[in-house]
Structures are given as C-alpha cells and as structure tokens.
Design a protein around this motif. Structure first.
Motif, PDB file in Angstrom:
ATOM      1  N   GLU A 253       0.837  -1.210   0.000  1.00 35.34           N
ATOM      2  CA  GLU A 253       0.000   0.000   0.000  1.00 35.34           C
ATOM      3  C   GLU A 253       0.872   1.260   0.000  1.00 35.34           C
ATOM      4  OE1 GLU A 253      -3.434   0.486  -0.067  1.00 35.34           O
ATOM      5  OE2 GLU A 253      -3.643  -1.645  -0.466  1.00 35.34           O
ATOM      6  N   GLY A 254       1.934   1.228   0.807  1.00 38.40           N
ATOM      7  CA  GLY A 254       2.844   2.379   0.856  1.00 38.40           C
ATOM      8  C   GLY A 254       3.591   2.572  -0.451  1.00 38.40           C
ATOM      9  N   ILE A 255       4.004   1.467  -1.051  1.00 38.41           N
ATOM     10  CA  ILE A 255       4.715   1.512  -2.334  1.00 38.41           C
ATOM     11  C   ILE A 255       3.805   2.058  -3.426  1.00 38.41           C
ATOM     12  CG2 ILE A 255       5.610   0.002  -4.181  1.00 38.41           C
ATOM     13  CD1 ILE A 255       6.819  -1.758  -1.891  1.00 38.41           C
ATOM     14  N   ALA A 256       2.586   1.518  -3.493  1.00 37.54           N
ATOM     15  CA  ALA A 256       1.654   1.921  -4.552  1.00 37.54           C
ATOM     16  C   ALA A 256       1.277   3.396  -4.448  1.00 37.54           C
ATOM     17  CB  ALA A 256       0.399   1.047  -4.498  1.00 37.54           C
ATOM     18  N   ALA A 257       0.942   3.844  -3.247  1.00 37.00           N
ATOM     19  CA  ALA A 257       0.515   5.239  -3.061  1.00 37.00           C
ATOM     20  C   ALA A 257       1.654   6.209  -3.378  1.00 37.00           C
ATOM     21  CB  ALA A 257       0.013   5.444  -1.634  1.00 37.00           C
ATOM     22  N   THR A 258       2.875   5.833  -3.019  1.00 37.61           N
ATOM     23  CA  THR A 258       4.035   6.687  -3.305  1.00 37.61           C
ATOM     24  C   THR A 258       4.327   6.715  -4.801  1.00 37.61           C
ATOM     25  OG1 THR A 258       4.960   6.087  -1.147  1.00 37.61           O
ATOM     26  CG2 THR A 258       6.443   7.151  -2.715  1.00 37.61           C
ATOM     27  N   MET A 259       4.317   5.545  -5.434  1.00 38.51           N
ATOM     28  CA  MET A 259       4.584   5.485  -6.875  1.00 38.51           C
ATOM     29  C   MET A 259       3.518   6.240  -7.673  1.00 38.51           C
ATOM     30  SD  MET A 259       6.095   1.637  -7.537  1.00 38.51           S
ATOM     31  CE  MET A 259       6.661   1.893  -9.213  1.00 38.51           C
ATOM     32  N   GLN A 260       2.291   6.219  -7.168  1.00 34.42           N
ATOM     33  CA  GLN A 260       1.219   6.947  -7.855  1.00 34.42           C
ATOM     34  C   GLN A 260       1.591   8.427  -7.960  1.00 34.42           C
ATOM     35  OE1 GLN A 260      -1.238   9.337  -6.603  1.00 34.42           O
ATOM     36  NE2 GLN A 260      -2.018   9.418  -8.696  1.00 34.42           N
TER      37      GLN A 260
ATOM     38  N   GLY B 166       3.310  12.336 -13.143  1.00 33.34           N
ATOM     39  CA  GLY B 166       3.856  13.341 -14.053  1.00 33.34           C
ATOM     40  C   GLY B 166       4.446  12.763 -15.325  1.00 33.34           C
ATOM     41  N   PHE B 167       4.678  11.452 -15.336  1.00 37.31           N
ATOM     42  CA  PHE B 167       5.211  10.773 -16.527  1.00 37.31           C
ATOM     43  C   PHE B 167       4.103  10.124 -17.354  1.00 37.31           C
ATOM     44  CE2 PHE B 167       8.775  10.795 -13.506  1.00 37.31           C
ATOM     45  CZ  PHE B 167       9.817  11.254 -14.313  1.00 37.31           C
ATOM     46  N   GLY B 168       2.858  10.344 -16.940  1.00 37.34           N
ATOM     47  CA  GLY B 168       1.731   9.752 -17.664  1.00 37.34           C
ATOM     48  C   GLY B 168       1.443   8.314 -17.277  1.00 37.34           C
ATOM     49  N   VAL B 169       2.023   7.863 -16.154  1.00 41.04           N
ATOM     50  CA  VAL B 169       1.847   6.473 -15.724  1.00 41.04           C
ATOM     51  C   VAL B 169       0.850   6.410 -14.561  1.00 41.04           C
ATOM     52  CG1 VAL B 169       3.009   4.392 -14.886  1.00 41.04           C
ATOM     53  CG2 VAL B 169       4.223   5.961 -16.420  1.00 41.04           C
ATOM     54  N   GLN B 170      -0.172   5.585 -14.726  1.00 47.23           N
ATOM     55  CA  GLN B 170      -1.178   5.401 -13.684  1.00 47.23           C
ATOM     56  C   GLN B 170      -0.739   4.291 -12.735  1.00 47.23           C
ATOM     57  OE1 GLN B 170      -4.138   4.405 -16.686  1.00 47.23           O
ATOM     58  NE2 GLN B 170      -5.437   6.069 -15.957  1.00 47.23           N
ATOM     59  N   VAL B 171      -1.072   4.453 -11.466  1.00 42.65           N
ATOM     60  CA  VAL B 171      -0.803   3.406 -10.473  1.00 42.65           C
ATOM     61  C   VAL B 171      -2.065   3.225  -9.636  1.00 42.65           C
ATOM     62  CG1 VAL B 171       0.634   2.652  -8.523  1.00 42.65           C
ATOM     63  CG2 VAL B 171       1.661   4.000 -10.367  1.00 42.65           C
ATOM     64  N   ALA B 172      -2.423   1.966  -9.363  1.00 42.95           N
ATOM     65  CA  ALA B 172      -3.633   1.683  -8.592  1.00 42.95           C
ATOM     66  C   ALA B 172      -3.474   0.393  -7.811  1.00 42.95           C
ATOM     67  CB  ALA B 172      -4.829   1.573  -9.544  1.00 42.95           C
ATOM     68  N   THR B 173      -4.421   0.148  -6.905  1.00 46.96           N
ATOM     69  CA  THR B 173      -4.443  -1.129  -6.181  1.00 46.96           C
ATOM     70  C   THR B 173      -5.806  -1.790  -6.370  1.00 46.96           C
ATOM     71  OG1 THR B 173      -5.346  -0.348  -4.056  1.00 46.96           O
ATOM     72  CG2 THR B 173      -2.954  -0.173  -4.361  1.00 46.96           C
ATOM     73  N   ILE B 174      -5.795  -3.111  -6.287  1.00 49.40           N
ATOM     74  CA  ILE B 174      -7.030  -3.880  -6.175  1.00 49.40           C
ATOM     75  C   ILE B 174      -6.906  -4.648  -4.865  1.00 49.40           C
ATOM     76  CG2 ILE B 174      -8.362  -5.827  -7.088  1.00 49.40           C
ATOM     77  CD1 ILE B 174      -7.689  -4.874  -9.909  1.00 49.40           C
ATOM     78  N   ASN B 175      -7.925  -4.514  -4.024  1.00 49.23           N
ATOM     79  CA  ASN B 175      -7.876  -5.087  -2.675  1.00 49.23           C
ATOM     80  C   ASN B 175      -9.004  -6.095  -2.480  1.00 49.23           C
ATOM     81  OD1 ASN B 175      -6.760  -2.251  -2.733  1.00 49.23           O
ATOM     82  ND2 ASN B 175      -6.167  -2.767  -0.650  1.00 49.23           N
ATOM     83  N   PRO B 176      -8.747  -7.369  -2.764  1.00 52.94           N
ATOM     84  CA  PRO B 176      -9.782  -8.374  -2.547  1.00 52.94           C
ATOM     85  C   PRO B 176     -10.035  -8.625  -1.060  1.00 52.94           C
ATOM     86  CG  PRO B 176      -8.056  -9.167  -4.052  1.00 52.94           C
ATOM     87  CD  PRO B 176      -7.535  -7.948  -3.372  1.00 52.94           C
ATOM     88  N   GLY B 177     -11.277  -9.017  -0.754  1.00 60.19           N
ATOM     89  CA  GLY B 177     -11.587  -9.521   0.578  1.00 60.19           C
ATOM     90  C   GLY B 177     -11.122 -10.969   0.662  1.00 60.19           C
ATOM     91  N   ALA B 178     -11.779 -11.750   1.529  1.00 57.11           N
ATOM     92  CA  ALA B 178     -11.393 -13.159   1.700  1.00 57.11           C
ATOM     93  C   ALA B 178     -12.147 -14.038   0.701  1.00 57.11           C
ATOM     94  CB  ALA B 178     -11.696 -13.607   3.127  1.00 57.11           C
ATOM     95  N   PHE B 179     -11.427 -14.552  -0.289  1.00 57.38           N
ATOM     96  CA  PHE B 179     -12.046 -15.366  -1.338  1.00 57.38           C
ATOM     97  C   PHE B 179     -11.540 -16.810  -1.281  1.00 57.38           C
ATOM     98  CE2 PHE B 179     -13.011 -11.144  -2.799  1.00 57.38           C
ATOM     99  CZ  PHE B 179     -14.278 -11.294  -3.343  1.00 57.38           C
ATOM    100  N   ASP B 180     -12.397 -17.711  -1.759  1.00 54.44           N
ATOM    101  CA  ASP B 180     -12.150 -19.147  -1.597  1.00 54.44           C
ATOM    102  C   ASP B 180     -11.264 -19.766  -2.687  1.00 54.44           C
ATOM    103  OD1 ASP B 180     -13.883 -18.947  -3.718  1.00 54.44           O
ATOM    104  OD2 ASP B 180     -15.380 -20.344  -2.944  1.00 54.44           O
TER     105      ASP B 180
END
Length: 261
Positions: free
Chosen positions: A153-160, A165-179
């Motif tokens: 989370e810290g890496i993603a938010a910082t890289m975002q 400014g370079f035109g690169v998007q950064v995001a996270t996907i946060n799944p819950g508990a899946f089987d």
C-alpha cells in the motif's frame, strides 16, 4: 479497446482466473507463472477454453526469469504474484517472515520498476498492485502477510504520486477473503513450525481464528471484478471488493484514530 496486459503469478487463484477471463474478452494476455508444471497446466486450460495466452515460467525471485519481462511490450502491468503464510508475529520464524517480504515486497517492487521504466519511456501505462483487505486491516495470526500488503500500500501510493507526471497510472485492487485456497494454505502453514511445548501463543486461539475461513466469498465474483477493472482507462485508485469488505476496511481504519491502549 483491446489492451496488452502482463499479469504475474497467473498460475493459480485470482491471477489465473483474471488472465483467462481477460483473454476471453479479447485482450492480449501475457501470463507468467511461478513453476514449470503450472506452465503446462495453464496452457492446457487456455487451450480447452479456446483462448490465447502467452504462458511461460517466471519466478519473480529469479533474476534470469525476471529478465524476460524486458522482451515484452504491454499497456498494463498487474503485480499479482504473492505467497501467504500465517502465524503470530511475536513468534513467527524470521526465515518465514523474510521469505514473504522477499516475494510480496522486494521482488514485486522489482517487477514494478521494470514496468515503470517501460511506461515512462512510452509516456503512458498502468501499474496495478494486487493488494488485499490486509493492506489496510489487521487480523490476528495473519500478521506476516498483512505486513507485506501494508508495505505494498505504501509503495503503490508513493509510486502513484511519483509517476503521475510521466503519464503512468498506479492503482491497487484489494480483494476480501475469497475461496481460492490461498488463505487456507496460509492458515495451515503455521502448524509446521508451531509447537505447543515451546510457543506461548495459545493453540485454541489460532484454531478459533482459522474458523473465519469457513465463510469466504466466491472467487468467481472477484475475478469478474478484476476483469472489469484492469483494462479500464479510468477508475478509482483503490478497488475493493466486495462492498461489505470496503465498509469493514473503512470502519477499522477509523477506529484506530480513537483507540487507546
């Protein structure tokens, strides 16, 4: 619009489901897996479904394997490869803890750096980190994995902020508990080293916590959410699913601000 999507750890679980599903939607999917047997298995499954997948072995801890990323051009990079192991943080063997960070944090960041350089050169691209509800919330005896996802989370938010400014998007996907079996294997792992005669953590407390795994969500729903979100040109920075998990995450985070010890 058709995208070229590179997704690590596509040999099992949500990564595998998303890779196959994105290919079914007509996207070009580059789907490296951790081990050679997974290559055969995923190729056979793709063939049975009548979809094209580019499958090869790429253990993200292996520098020779990692070099293969340089050979590909892609629009979206999904950092999905991860391992999971539970256990009490006060007693987990440090070797096990370090291994989780080696894969989930250090090697994951290394893959994201390769993708970032490619995207900066092109002036566009998107990096998606598959985080977890554990990137925000905490659960007893899931600490080793939780710590790695908090780091992501810290890496993603910082890289975002750094790459915008370079035109690169950064995001996270946060799944819950899946089987997918991922959480169940993690819960089992601690019993390999835990010894009631040596460790102070109560066996019953850990067994009770493991019972939460009986009520996991259907992974098909999360896979559908990933297939929908990954190719989009614009979406929320953080995609949490299902909605009840998002509510739980927000409530737990808010509690920490007022909690006293």
């Amino acid at each position: 619009m058709e995208k070229t999507i590179f997704i690590t750890g596509a040999g099992s679980g949500l990564g595998k489901g998303a890779a196959l599903g994105l290919a079914e939607k007509g996207h070009r999917v580059i789907a490296p897996v951790e081990t050679a047997p997974q290559v055969t298995s995923l190729r056979e499954e793709a063939k049975a479904k009548g979809v094209d997948l580019e499958v090869f072995k790429m253990d993200i801890k292996n520098p020779q394997d990692l070099a293969q990323m340089l050979e590909y051009d892609f629009d979206i990079f999904v950092a999905n490869a991860a391992i999971n192991e539970g256990g009490p943080l006060a007693e987990v063997p440090m070797m096990n803890f370090r291994e989780l960070f080696e894969v989930n944090v250090f090697s994951t960041l290394e893959t994201a750096q390769i993708a970032a350089r490619k995207f900066v050169e092109k002036g566009k691209g998107k990096i998606i980190f598959i985080s977890s509800m554990a990137g925000i919330t905490t659960t007893p005896y899931v600490g080793p994995y939780t710590a790695t996802k908090h780091a992501i989370e810290g890496i993603a938010a910082t890289m975002q902020k750094e790459l915008e400014g370079f035109g690169v998007q950064v995001a996270t996907i946060n799944p819950g508990a899946f089987d997918t079996g991922f959480n169940d294997r993690s819960a089992e792992a601690k019993w390999k080293w835990y010894d009631e005669g040596i460790h102070f953590t109560k066996k019953e407390d850990m067994q009770e916590a493991d019972q939460a795994l009986e009520n996991q969500f259907d992974s098909a729903d999360m896979i559908a959410k990933m297939i929908e979100t990954i190719p989009l040109d614009s979406h929320k920075y953080r995609t949490v699913y299902p909605p009840e998990t998002e509510k739980q995450m927000k409530e737990e985070e808010a509690k920490l601000w007022d909690m006293e010890i």
